[in-house]
Motif scaffolding. Structure first.
Motif, PDB file in Angstrom:
ATOM      1  N   ILE A 149     -21.017 -38.238  45.610  1.00 19.01           N
ATOM      2  CA  ILE A 149     -21.246 -37.557  46.569  1.00 19.01           C
ATOM      3  C   ILE A 149     -20.747 -38.133  48.031  1.00 19.01           C
ATOM      4  CG2 ILE A 149     -23.060 -35.915  47.917  1.00 19.01           C
ATOM      5  CD1 ILE A 149     -22.368 -35.186  44.877  1.00 19.01           C
ATOM      6  N   ASP A 150     -19.607 -37.773  48.140  1.00 15.00           N
ATOM      7  CA  ASP A 150     -18.979 -38.360  49.495  1.00 15.00           C
ATOM      8  C   ASP A 150     -19.241 -37.561  50.683  1.00 15.00           C
ATOM      9  OD1 ASP A 150     -17.223 -39.323  51.182  1.00 15.00           O
ATOM     10  OD2 ASP A 150     -15.417 -39.747  49.839  1.00 15.00           O
ATOM     11  N   LEU A 151     -20.037 -38.146  51.570  1.00 14.28           N
ATOM     12  CA  LEU A 151     -20.443 -37.356  52.631  1.00 14.28           C
ATOM     13  C   LEU A 151     -19.246 -37.374  53.653  1.00 14.28           C
ATOM     14  CD1 LEU A 151     -23.980 -38.745  53.418  1.00 14.28           C
ATOM     15  CD2 LEU A 151     -23.353 -36.880  52.039  1.00 14.28           C
ATOM     16  N   GLU A 152     -18.515 -38.258  53.734  1.00 15.05           N
ATOM     17  CA  GLU A 152     -17.243 -38.142  54.557  1.00 15.05           C
ATOM     18  C   GLU A 152     -16.279 -37.009  54.267  1.00 15.05           C
ATOM     19  OE1 GLU A 152     -13.738 -40.880  56.524  1.00 15.05           O
ATOM     20  OE2 GLU A 152     -14.959 -41.660  54.885  1.00 15.05           O
ATOM     21  N   PHE A 153     -16.054 -36.995  52.842  1.00 12.78           N
ATOM     22  CA  PHE A 153     -15.149 -36.222  52.418  1.00 12.78           C
ATOM     23  C   PHE A 153     -15.701 -34.734  52.365  1.00 12.78           C
ATOM     24  CE2 PHE A 153     -13.304 -33.803  48.677  1.00 12.78           C
ATOM     25  CZ  PHE A 153     -12.034 -33.562  48.947  1.00 12.78           C
ATOM     26  N   LEU A 154     -16.979 -34.398  51.909  1.00 14.56           N
ATOM     27  CA  LEU A 154     -17.684 -33.289  52.055  1.00 14.56           C
ATOM     28  C   LEU A 154     -17.944 -32.637  53.500  1.00 14.56           C
ATOM     29  CD1 LEU A 154     -19.886 -33.854  48.883  1.00 14.56           C
ATOM     30  CD2 LEU A 154     -17.801 -32.402  48.965  1.00 14.56           C
ATOM     31  N   PRO A 209     -25.655 -46.274  57.013  1.00 17.81           N
ATOM     32  CA  PRO A 209     -25.042 -45.928  55.751  1.00 17.81           C
ATOM     33  C   PRO A 209     -26.203 -45.818  54.600  1.00 17.81           C
ATOM     34  CG  PRO A 209     -23.982 -47.917  56.888  1.00 17.81           C
ATOM     35  CD  PRO A 209     -25.158 -47.563  57.618  1.00 17.81           C
ATOM     36  N   SER A 210     -27.174 -46.538  54.703  1.00 18.29           N
ATOM     37  CA  SER A 210     -28.093 -46.122  53.481  1.00 18.29           C
ATOM     38  C   SER A 210     -29.276 -45.114  53.633  1.00 18.29           C
ATOM     39  CB  SER A 210     -28.953 -47.541  53.058  1.00 18.29           C
ATOM     40  OG  SER A 210     -29.446 -48.025  54.184  1.00 18.29           O
ATOM     41  N   GLU A 211     -29.373 -44.623  55.112  1.00 13.72           N
ATOM     42  CA  GLU A 211     -30.427 -43.671  55.575  1.00 13.72           C
ATOM     43  C   GLU A 211     -30.453 -42.437  54.424  1.00 13.72           C
ATOM     44  OE1 GLU A 211     -31.061 -40.446  59.020  1.00 13.72           O
ATOM     45  OE2 GLU A 211     -30.622 -42.343  59.816  1.00 13.72           O
ATOM     46  N   LEU A 212     -29.518 -41.917  54.170  1.00 14.81           N
ATOM     47  CA  LEU A 212     -29.643 -40.869  53.308  1.00 14.81           C
ATOM     48  C   LEU A 212     -30.223 -41.051  52.104  1.00 14.81           C
ATOM     49  CD1 LEU A 212     -28.722 -37.771  52.617  1.00 14.81           C
ATOM     50  CD2 LEU A 212     -26.832 -38.403  51.845  1.00 14.81           C
ATOM     51  N   LEU A 213     -29.724 -42.160  51.336  1.00 15.16           N
ATOM     52  CA  LEU A 213     -30.564 -42.974  50.037  1.00 15.16           C
ATOM     53  C   LEU A 213     -32.002 -43.124  50.164  1.00 15.16           C
ATOM     54  CD1 LEU A 213     -27.542 -45.313  48.921  1.00 15.16           C
ATOM     55  CD2 LEU A 213     -27.965 -42.696  48.324  1.00 15.16           C
ATOM     56  N   GLY A 221     -22.202 -45.702  46.805  1.00 14.90           N
ATOM     57  CA  GLY A 221     -20.827 -45.922  46.533  1.00 14.90           C
ATOM     58  C   GLY A 221     -20.266 -47.143  47.130  1.00 14.90           C
ATOM     59  N   ARG A 222     -20.816 -47.490  48.467  1.00 13.35           N
ATOM     60  CA  ARG A 222     -20.357 -48.501  49.184  1.00 13.35           C
ATOM     61  C   ARG A 222     -20.318 -50.017  48.386  1.00 13.35           C
ATOM     62  NH1 ARG A 222     -23.077 -52.710  50.540  1.00 13.35           N
ATOM     63  NH2 ARG A 222     -25.062 -51.637  50.165  1.00 13.35           N
ATOM     64  N   GLY A 223     -21.629 -50.071  47.524  1.00 12.66           N
ATOM     65  CA  GLY A 223     -21.391 -51.338  46.884  1.00 12.66           C
ATOM     66  C   GLY A 223     -20.484 -51.392  45.622  1.00 12.66           C
ATOM     67  N   HIS A 282     -16.438 -45.678  52.429  1.00 12.73           N
ATOM     68  CA  HIS A 282     -16.974 -44.614  53.056  1.00 12.73           C
ATOM     69  C   HIS A 282     -18.138 -44.613  52.676  1.00 12.73           C
ATOM     70  CE1 HIS A 282     -15.282 -42.985  49.417  1.00 12.73           C
ATOM     71  NE2 HIS A 282     -14.213 -43.287  50.032  1.00 12.73           N
ATOM     72  N   PRO A 283     -19.254 -43.945  53.457  1.00 12.80           N
ATOM     73  CA  PRO A 283     -20.612 -43.676  52.913  1.00 12.80           C
ATOM     74  C   PRO A 283     -20.597 -42.718  51.803  1.00 12.80           C
ATOM     75  CG  PRO A 283     -20.709 -43.628  55.216  1.00 12.80           C
ATOM     76  CD  PRO A 283     -19.107 -43.774  54.902  1.00 12.80           C
ATOM     77  N   SER A 284     -21.438 -42.948  50.621  1.00 14.10           N
ATOM     78  CA  SER A 284     -21.211 -42.011  49.376  1.00 14.10           C
ATOM     79  C   SER A 284     -22.379 -42.459  48.575  1.00 14.10           C
ATOM     80  CB  SER A 284     -20.002 -42.321  48.775  1.00 14.10           C
ATOM     81  OG  SER A 284     -19.885 -43.552  48.369  1.00 14.10           O
TER      82      SER A 284
END
Length: 551
Positions: free
Chosen positions: A455-460, A479-483, A497-499, A504-506
């Motif tokens: 789930i790629d926040l930048e793309f979506l 970056p990790s706030e949503l998680l 996804g970053r790790g 990009h944040p995902s």
């Protein structure tokens, strides 16, 4: 307030340094505690790890029934002693006694499978049925060391047939390859890095390339003190369906790049490399015949018509495959390394400077009279036991037996009923997840494998609301706030996804380890947070974005 912000920033910095799998533990803690009140029956939904909640039952039934037959054979040797002693199986008449055992247990789960296995091995693979049964019985009893140490003799033949079917398919392939049974794909990775270093194929300061995003250990191992390698990332492009552009692949033309490490299908996007990219790499290899390739194809068996890089560049490629995901066997630790018998790696070792060849002669001279002719794959075996313990090397024989039964199960499943059932299962879960998030579901990309989804926040966000919203979102969230919010507020655990090397944040969602209803709940939780961010954006900017828009 400033102090609190500073403390929060320091905590975010610490979190950013964690591996995704260590961060997962922090997210689980967040999902299990905190100040947010939850109903007593609210269950944590952990989609943060790829351990499947499905497994192959038929070859497991076969394993247990084979064990019972092997025990009967063992007890025949010392039947006159009541103290519980058994011996090795007897080769003479073994097939006939198995047929009696199978007849006596007709209808018991696993028996028909074993009878089919014996027929297939004998009639389709052309192997000796009694020799096969003896190897399986001795192996499942674990009454002897693994001999040969790299892999049991007939077991290697059968596993090679499985790898040909699943990794090479209908693609032309000239020559044969060797296999080494390892304690899962992770052991294979460890052995390969170590033996490449020991044999001067890589050294501190050398450059390797990684196909990014990639399974995190491939990112972390090169930077360890053991290796100190420079890394060039080949970045897959989300807008190209997570494929590599020619510009990225052209980085392999640089002679400084000693090796290219790839997970295919990718982890976490779970997309197989398209034919065009595979063929482009093969063309580069023609120009760079010294380039070492490693392809980790654990998810290849979930793909449609999968073809490994090993099929196109067999003499340059080390193939890693694990049985863990496809057969639901992470606890078994079953993996393989395969290498063409005529490969570039062996040639590179033969061409090393005289002093290095002398050093390697001394390293391996205790296990062979001709160390200079020892193949790289056999050096892997020796190094896995620090050379001095080479005589006790090899994967435990019961593990090899289960690996063989898994392989035969897939080889005998000509309509691919098991494979198609798994595809339906995980793709149904993806559709349920996307529907609840509000993402239009598109399964037209034949390269999507769907074991995971990102789930790629930048793309979506850019697709649904435009670049201004995305810019605001990244400026106003960590970056990790949503998680962490998903963990604390909805008890949903995802991996970043970053790790895995994404830029990009995902969030990575495993589609393998929860039920369809759980993915619906995850989707609703993610949608709720996205709606809140849109509302915050509207309030902060005076805009009026549609919070209910399909992403």
């Amino acid at each position: 307030m400033a102090k609190s912000t500073k403390a929060g920033s320091q905590e975010q910095s610490k979190i950013a340094a964690l591996s995704p799998f260590e961060l997962k533990d922090e997210l689980i803690k967040a999902a299990g505690g905190g100040a947010v009140e939850r109903p007593a029956n609210a269950a944590m939904l952990n989609a943060g790890r790829g351990n499947p909640n499905f497994l192959a039952t038929i070859p497991r039934h076969g394993f247990w029934q084979l064990g019972l037959f092997a025990m009967r054979e063992s007890e025949r040797s010392f039947a006159h002693m009541p103290e519980g002693l058994g011996g090795f199986p007897k080769r003479e008449g073994l097939e006939e006694r198995f047929e009696i055992f199978a007849r006596d247990n007709k209808g018991v789960p696993g028996i028909d499978f074993l009878r089919g296995v014996l027929s297939y091995v004998r009639d389709q693979l052309g192997l000796n049925g009694s020799e096969f049964l003896y190897e399986m019985c001795e192996g499942i009893l674990a009454s002897n060391y693994p001999v040969p140490d790299r892999m049991l003799k007939l077991s290697e033949v059968i596993v090679a047939q499985y790898l040909k079917k699943e990794m090479i398919g209908k693609h032309p392939f000239v020559g044969d390859f060797d296999t080494f049974a390892t304690e899962g794909g992770t052991a294979a990775m460890t052995y390969i890095f170590n033996t490449m270093r020991e044999n001067h194929l890589i050294k501190p300061g050398d450059t390797i390339a990684l196909g990014s995003p990639i399974f995190t250990p491939y990112i972390e191992i090169p930077t360890l003190n053991d290796y100190q390698l420079n890394v060039v990332n080949l970045d897959a492009d989300v807008e190209l369906g997570w494929q590599y552009s020619k510009k990225e692949l052209d980085k392999l033309r640089d002679p400084k790049v000693k090796a290219f490490f790839l997970v295919n299908p990718s982890n976490p996007p779970s997309v197989k490399m398209n034919t065009e990219s595979l063929e482009y790499i093969a063309e580069i290899v023609k120009e760079r015949p010294d380039l070492i390739l490693l392809t980790d194809d654990v998810y290849g068996t979930f793909a449609d018509d999968f073809v490994s890089l090993f099929a196109l560049c067999p003499k340059n490629t080390i193939l890693v495959y694990s049985y863990s995901k496809y057969f639901g066997a992470t606890g078994w630790r079953l993996g393989t390394i395969a290498m063409h018998r005529e490969n570039v790696i062996d040639e590179l070792i033969r061409k090393l400077p005289k002093e290095q060849r002398k050093e390697l002669h001394e390293r391996y001279e205790s296990i062979t009279t001709e160390p200079e002719n020892l193949k790289f794959i056999d050096r892997l075996v020796a190094d896995s036991r620090t050379v001095a313990l080479n005589h006790t090397a090899g994967l435990s024989t019961p593990q090899q037996v289960q690996m063989v039964l898994f392989s035969l199960f897939a080889l005998m499943d000509t309509p691919e009923a098991y494979k198609n059932a798994l595809k339906r299962l995980i793709r149904g879960r993806k559709e349920a997840l996307y529907r609840e998030i509000g993402i239009s579901f598109d399964d037209s990309d034949v390269n999507q494998v769907d074991y995971y989804t990102i789930i790629d926040l930048e793309f979506l966000g850019n697709r649904a609301y435009g670049p201004e919203f995305v810019k605001w979102l990244f400026a106003n969230t960590e970056p990790s706030e949503l998680l962490f919010r998903l963990a604390k507020e909805a008890r949903v655990v995802l991996l970043p996804g970053r790790g895995f090397g994404t830029q990009h944040p995902s969030g990575r969602v495993s589609l393998a380890n929860l039920n369809e209803s759980d993915y619906k709940a995850i989707g609703r939780a993610m949608r709720k947070l996205m709606v809140e961010y849109v509302e915050r954006y509207n309030a902060a900017t005076g805009k009026s974005l549609d919070k209910n828009k399909v992403l």
